[in-house]
Design a protein around this motif. Structure first.
Motif, PDB file in Angstrom:
ATOM      1  N   ARG A   8      35.174  43.685  45.762  1.00  0.00           N
ATOM      2  CA  ARG A   8      35.069  43.025  44.591  1.00  0.00           C
ATOM      3  C   ARG A   8      34.595  44.066  43.347  1.00  0.00           C
ATOM      4  O   ARG A   8      33.939  43.850  42.786  1.00  0.00           O
ATOM      5  CB  ARG A   8      34.047  42.083  44.566  1.00  0.00           C
ATOM      6  N   ARG A  20      39.934  43.805  38.007  1.00  0.00           N
ATOM      7  CA  ARG A  20      39.064  43.172  38.737  1.00  0.00           C
ATOM      8  C   ARG A  20      39.654  42.407  39.754  1.00  0.00           C
ATOM      9  O   ARG A  20      40.935  41.839  39.566  1.00  0.00           O
ATOM     10  CB  ARG A  20      38.201  42.497  38.060  1.00  0.00           C
ATOM     11  N   SER A  22      40.136  38.543  41.203  1.00  0.00           N
ATOM     12  CA  SER A  22      39.705  37.251  40.422  1.00  0.00           C
ATOM     13  C   SER A  22      40.222  36.331  41.705  1.00  0.00           C
ATOM     14  O   SER A  22      41.177  36.278  42.265  1.00  0.00           O
ATOM     15  CB  SER A  22      40.554  36.703  39.284  1.00  0.00           C
ATOM     16  N   GLU A  31      43.591  41.258  38.884  1.00  0.00           N
ATOM     17  CA  GLU A  31      43.851  40.714  37.494  1.00  0.00           C
ATOM     18  C   GLU A  31      43.369  42.026  36.391  1.00  0.00           C
ATOM     19  O   GLU A  31      42.645  42.708  36.816  1.00  0.00           O
ATOM     20  CB  GLU A  31      42.826  39.764  36.966  1.00  0.00           C
ATOM     21  N   ARG A  57      47.026  34.851  31.539  1.00  0.00           N
ATOM     22  CA  ARG A  57      46.360  36.036  32.204  1.00  0.00           C
ATOM     23  C   ARG A  57      47.325  37.022  32.915  1.00  0.00           C
ATOM     24  O   ARG A  57      48.421  36.605  32.995  1.00  0.00           O
ATOM     25  CB  ARG A  57      45.297  35.566  33.134  1.00  0.00           C
TER      26      ARG A  57
END
Length: 78
Positions: A8, A20, A22, A31, A57
């Protein structure tokens, strides 16, 4: 890519974009946050978009091509 997916890990990229992990529909995704203004360029190098809760997104596919796509993304961001 492994740090992002497994640990993470979050990384700030040029241009205010954040890389990051997601969790979407139970699947881990990579993402690019705050990158929607560059969506067309990012799609051209292998990223994809998805509309989630009425918001578009941008994601990097979780595959063996992810490192090459990330390198292209960094090239676009400068």
């Amino acid at each position: 890519m492994k740090l992002v997916l497994n640990e993470r890990y979050t990384q700030q990229l040029p241009g205010g974009v954040t890389l990051r992990r997601s969790l979407i529909a139970g699947e881990p995704r990579i993402e690019l946050v705050n990158a929607i203004s560059l969506a067309e360029q990012l799609l051209a190098v292998g990223c994809f978009t998805e509309i989630i809760n009425w918001k578009k997104r941008v994601f990097i596919p979780v595959s063996d091509k992810a490192p090459a796509i990330l390198a292209a993304v960094i090239g676009i961001l400068g």
